[in-house]
Design a protein around this motif. Sequence first.
Motif: not given
Length: 132
Positions: A56-65
């Motif tokens: 599992q990841f924490s995402l920092n930024g826009a999530i694209g396709p």
Amino acid sequence: RVLEGTPLYGVDLNEHDLPQETNQLRALNFNKGCYLGQEIVERIRSRGKVHRQFRQFSLNGAIGPLPLELRSGDHAVGRITSAASIAAAGVSGSFGLGFAREEILARKEPIGYEGGAATPLETPPRPGTHPN
């Protein structure tokens, strides 16, 4: 399911993924008789090593396709297969599920994707946490 770190077969996992890579060891029985894939499963168990892990990841930024290619420096090191922005159950932020190379996770190298950064999580986030 993304917040809990639970993979979905056909999206996050498929027939090419090994149980030891996916942290799905509860799906294996090492005492059972012959079954399809037994040799590779036993070889990994006896050697104790895989080359990638489902995390599992924490995402920092826009999530694209999806899937999102994960990179460390100039090298592709994995992919995000599912992602969700969550503001519920006392947790807020963007999270993803996917695979990353074991050596990158072990060295805690920075991981990025087009539009942001991905931080591997050891455990699902707890209520009241804000990883981004």
